[in-house]
Scaffold this active site. Structure first.
Site, PDB file in Angstrom:
ATOM      1  N   HIS A 133       0.840  -1.211   0.000  1.00 28.69           N
ATOM      2  CA  HIS A 133       0.000   0.000   0.000  1.00 28.69           C
ATOM      3  C   HIS A 133       0.875   1.262   0.000  1.00 28.69           C
ATOM      4  O   HIS A 133       0.707   2.149  -0.834  1.00 28.69           O
ATOM      5  CB  HIS A 133      -0.903  -0.036   1.248  1.00 28.69           C
ATOM      6  CG  HIS A 133      -1.662   1.227   1.521  1.00 28.69           C
ATOM      7  ND1 HIS A 133      -3.021   1.314   1.362  1.00 28.69           N
ATOM      8  CD2 HIS A 133      -1.263   2.441   1.960  1.00 28.69           C
ATOM      9  CE1 HIS A 133      -3.420   2.543   1.669  1.00 28.69           C
ATOM     10  NE2 HIS A 133      -2.372   3.242   2.046  1.00 28.69           N
ATOM     11  N   GLU A 134       1.805   1.320   0.922  1.00 31.45           N
ATOM     12  CA  GLU A 134       2.658   2.509   1.018  1.00 31.45           C
ATOM     13  C   GLU A 134       3.496   2.689  -0.248  1.00 31.45           C
ATOM     14  O   GLU A 134       3.764   3.808  -0.670  1.00 31.45           O
ATOM     15  CB  GLU A 134       3.572   2.422   2.243  1.00 31.45           C
ATOM     16  CG  GLU A 134       2.845   2.444   3.585  1.00 31.45           C
ATOM     17  CD  GLU A 134       1.968   3.661   3.791  1.00 31.45           C
ATOM     18  OE1 GLU A 134       2.270   4.722   3.223  1.00 31.45           O
ATOM     19  OE2 GLU A 134       0.952   3.548   4.504  1.00 31.45           O
ATOM     20  N   HIS A 136       1.774   4.744  -2.670  1.00 28.25           N
ATOM     21  CA  HIS A 136       1.891   6.190  -2.439  1.00 28.25           C
ATOM     22  C   HIS A 136       3.209   6.722  -3.013  1.00 28.25           C
ATOM     23  O   HIS A 136       3.252   7.807  -3.589  1.00 28.25           O
ATOM     24  CB  HIS A 136       1.846   6.506  -0.942  1.00 28.25           C
ATOM     25  CG  HIS A 136       0.485   6.356  -0.322  1.00 28.25           C
ATOM     26  ND1 HIS A 136      -0.651   6.873  -0.876  1.00 28.25           N
ATOM     27  CD2 HIS A 136       0.081   5.748   0.828  1.00 28.25           C
ATOM     28  CE1 HIS A 136      -1.700   6.596  -0.101  1.00 28.25           C
ATOM     29  NE2 HIS A 136      -1.274   5.908   0.938  1.00 28.25           N
ATOM     30  N   HIS A 152       2.729   7.228  -6.629  1.00 29.55           N
ATOM     31  CA  HIS A 152       1.846   8.365  -6.902  1.00 29.55           C
ATOM     32  C   HIS A 152       2.638   9.677  -6.756  1.00 29.55           C
ATOM     33  O   HIS A 152       2.475  10.610  -7.523  1.00 29.55           O
ATOM     34  CB  HIS A 152       0.678   8.328  -5.903  1.00 29.55           C
ATOM     35  CG  HIS A 152      -0.514   9.152  -6.313  1.00 29.55           C
ATOM     36  ND1 HIS A 152      -1.597   9.334  -5.493  1.00 29.55           N
ATOM     37  CD2 HIS A 152      -0.793   9.844  -7.434  1.00 29.55           C
ATOM     38  CE1 HIS A 152      -2.491  10.103  -6.114  1.00 29.55           C
ATOM     39  NE2 HIS A 152      -2.026  10.426  -7.284  1.00 29.55           N
TER      40      HIS A 152
HETATM   41 ZN   LIG Z   1      -2.320   5.252   2.611  1.00 28.32          ZN
END
Ligand SMILES: [Zn+2]
Length: 768
Positions: free
Chosen positions: A488-489, A492, A495
């Protein structure tokens, strides 16, 4: 419209996953990298070794430069004002200032030197005050209004920047009288300092529970052996997330679990309850001074949700589904409790973790410790990088040199796999350390943007986490939930760094708060796919990938007690909205009341959980609902990957182009449509909420062309056609008579309930 240009975003662009951090383990670093290494270029232009004096110097130099640039903008004669010499010049000047400030702010989370950390924290406070004063510069505001009045022909992005800049100033009280403006400024400053204090109080609250031998029964051996002992032989249970979680799941003594919960949910209560009350009042007053009905109205208009009514509708609509699932979850674990207490009629908050763990173990025969053996940290890190490179068409190279703040930190260069173009850098700071940020989060360190000489500033980001570290004879292994967190991280990081937007205000993950989690939530689905797990897993002894029988058990248990999980998210989302709407006298009582109403679980009397609900003061105010909201998009996006076989370079390229690279340079809804090739659908999310098995993905229409096909949508809650229409509550509650007034009534009823609860508790307290 969904616009969110902040006057001067000084707080770190940080996206946080509140997952349990790994237990701290200290030892030498292992790490065999599967990605190539080399000396290569110098890496990002950063310096983490600055002394407090040098940091101070940097702040002063950058701020003096910004001041002088702003004076230049203010001095332009009205007839000479253009978009380029005012708005664009302002964007560039503030971005240059942030280029110096972000790395300083970042040090507060990772610096290994307490003096440096302290200096960075003090500078952060100064940045806060400076940012507030900037928002009140009338000379700048007048110039921007003049630029807007000129009506120059601009590109879509420049027009957006012009409009957002003018709007952000205009909405900051320039219509007010000067004494009101002074009042506003003072309130904004006060609010900023309260926010910092709130977070510090939670971080600094030190307490523990002391238990005897009875209190450690049932706990894993290595947990007990790691506990601190008192002089009289008692065990100390520390108040941190990892040990709290383990204790609540394993400790046999219900009484001790209750005691620990009481302490946990009273962290920082004395200091933070008054802060919270003052901050909620300040937010309301600021909003009203600026002409809004309340704080939620003010803050939501720049998010995807746009109005509190839409958020309340969204949350209320989930309530029935979620609560019935949560009640079923509670009923199941009540059966476990009745084995020992046949007459029990209720499960208490300090029992859910413990009883759920037993039921899970019995039902799925799934041993988390066994699963962990297939996920050594290094394997997961390398596998994740492999999957991302393949999916997004990237090439990573580990840098031997380059600036870093600790020897354990890895620095990786990102290039485009197709043309070799250097894109940016990311850091991995994965292991616990004294004084380090205690959750897992991705930090923007350098924002991507086009520089005045036409080149593009290469972005840099950092993942800061607390995963277990290998020790001699003890491999560092990750529970599957942490594998998910890491993945998940990492989303980021991508992104933040793959951005192509020319302006810092719109680049990277600077999207709406209720969208920012979507790209990463989407990626969480990957770690449940066989093809991805083949890359991420490898037994620490022989490298064997995760066996099928274990994988099947994991899948079977994947949505175990999701009802309670969703209920917790729903309760927090609703409580956050209610607190900001009602601004109650007794914040804690109202919080508890709403939590009970939306989770079906009674709060423990005498607890003040709201005092350590960091989101309320940490950027998610009237925004916690965003975690659920963005998941609607996340699950929808994932259907496209799933339909294409998950690790699909083709879908990945489109995802990179239409979602990751564009930041907030255009409306998020537009990006979603461009990626999906159709209107978004809530079907996948609702299936998840209802706990239904997967069904085939919605049809994908023509991609990227002008003719987007309408959604093939079978849902009663259609995201369809246009955002306006989508969010018209009338389209949601067909058959309910007057849906919008129905929602209002339910909302009002809830408020009454919440306020009555507060009044009752106040009365009871004053009697006591
Ligand atoms: Zn997050």
């Amino acid at each position: 419209m969904n616009r969110k240009k902040i006057l001067l975003p000084i707080t770190l662009s940080l996206v946080v996953a509140f997952h349990l951090p790994a237990a701290a383990q200290i030892a030498g670093r292992a790490g065999v990298s599967a990605i190539p290494t080399g000396p290569g270029a110098a890496g990002p232009a950063l310096n983490f070794a600055l002394t407090p004096q040098q940091l101070q110097q940097r702040y002063q130099t950058a701020t003096a430069q910004l001041d002088s640039a702003l004076a230049g903008i203010a001095a332009i004669k009205p007839e000479d004002v253009t978009y380029a010499n005012t708005v664009l010049a302002y964007e560039q000047a503030t971005a240059s200032w942030q280029r110096e400030m972000y790395p300083i702010g970042f040090l507060t989370a990772v610096s290994v030197d307490p003096a440096q950390r302290q200096a960075a924290a003090e500078l952060e406070d100064q940045m806060e005050t400076y940012g507030v004063s900037l928002g009140h510069r009338e000379d700048l505001y007048r110039q921007f209004e003049r630029a807007a009045a000129k009506g120059e022909k601009l590109s879509a992005l420049d027009a957006r920047l012009l409009e957002d800049t003018v709007k952000s100033f205009r909405e900051n009280g320039f219509a007010l009288k000067s004494e009101e403006r002074e009042k506003l400024k003072a309130m904004q400053e006060r609010l900023g300092h309260l926010g910092n204090a709130f977070g510090r109080n939670i971080a600094e609250s030190k307490d523990w529970l002391e238990v005897g031998a009875e209190g450690v029964k049932g706990l894993p051996e290595d947990f007990v052996s790691g506990l601190e002992r008192t002089a009289d032989g008692k065990y100390r249970i520390a108040l941190n997330e990892a040990s709290y979680g383990t204790y609540m799941r394993y400790a046999e003594s219900a009484e001790s679990r209750k005691s620990l919960l009481m302490k946990w949910q009273n962290r920082a209560a004395d200091a933070n309850l008054p802060i919270l009350k003052e901050a909620l009042g300040l937010r309301r007053d600021i909003a009203q001074l600026l002409g809004h009905k309340g704080y939620p109205e003010m803050t939501l208009k720049d998010r995807m949700a746009e109005t509190p009514e839409k958020v309340m509708s969204f949350l209320s609509r989930l309530k029935d589904v979620v609560l019935s699932r949560a009640r079923a979850d509670l009923a199941e674990i009540l059966e476990i409790k009745r084995r020992a207490e046949p007459d029990a009629s209720q499960v208490f908050a300090w029992e859910t973790g413990y009883l759920s763990r037993i039921l899970r173990q019995e039902r799925y025969d799934l041993d988390g410790e066994k699963v962990k053996e297939y996920f050594p940290v290094d394997r997961v890190v390398e596998g994740t990088m492999k999957v991302y490179q393949k999916t997004l068409g990237l090439s990573f190279r580990e840098m031997k040199d380059g600036p870093r703040w600790h020897p354990d930190v890895r620095l990786i260069e990102i290039s485009d796999a197709a043309d070799g173009r250097l894109i940016g850098h990311f850091y991995l700071d994965l292991y616990p350390r004294d004084g380090k940020y205690t959750h897992a989060a991705a930090f923007t360190v350098i924002k991507g943007r086009r520089l005045e000489d036409g080149t593009y500033e290469k972005p840099a980001s950092a993942m800061v986490a607390n995963f277990p570290k290998a020790a001699p004879g003890k491999p560092a292994l990750m529970p599957h939930s942490e594998v998910e967190t890491f993945f998940h991280e990492f989303g980021h990081l991508m992104h933040q760094t793959l951005t192509k937007v020319p302006y810092a205000s719109y680049s990277g993950s600077s999207v709406a708060r209720d969208f920012v989690e979507a790209p990463s939530q989407m990626l969480e689905n990957f770690v449940w796919e066989r093809s991805v797990l083949d890359e991420l897993s490898g037994h620490y002894k022989d490298g064997a990938t995760l066996p099928d029988d274990l994988y099947k058990k994991m899948l079977a248990a994947r949505s175990f007690q999701d009802g309670l999980g969703y209920a917790g998210q729903l309760g927090l989302g609703m409580a956050d909205m209610v607190l900001h709407t009602v601004v109650p006298e007794d914040v804690s009582a109202v919080f508890n009341k709403v939590m009970q109403e939306f989770t079906g679980l009674a709060p423990v009397e005498g607890t003040n959980r709201v005092a350590s609900f960091g989101h309320l003061m940490g950027g998610y105010s009237a925004g916690y609902y965003g975690y659920l909201w963005s998941k609607v998009y996340a699950q929808d996006i994932y259907t496209v990957f799933k339909a294409a076989g998950v690790v699909s370079p083709e879908v990945g390229a489109r995802y990179r182009r239409e979602i990751l690279e564009v930041g907030s340079g255009r409306d998020e809804m537009e990006s979603l449509r461009a990626f999906l090739g159709r209107e978004p659908s809530e079907e996948a999310f609702m299936r998840d909420v209802r706990g239904e098995p997967e069904t085939p993905a919605p049809a994908v229409g023509s991609i990227g062309g002008a003719g987007l096909t309408p959604a093939q949508n079978h849902s009663e809650w259609n995201l369809g056609l246009s955002r306006r229409k989508w969010w018209n509550p009338l389209t949601w509650f067909q058959g309910l008579g007057k849906p919008s007034s129905d929602m209002t009534k339910r909302f009002e009823a809830l408020m009454t309930l919440a306020c009555e609860g507060a009044a009752r508790m106040r009365a009871a307290r004053s009697q006591a």
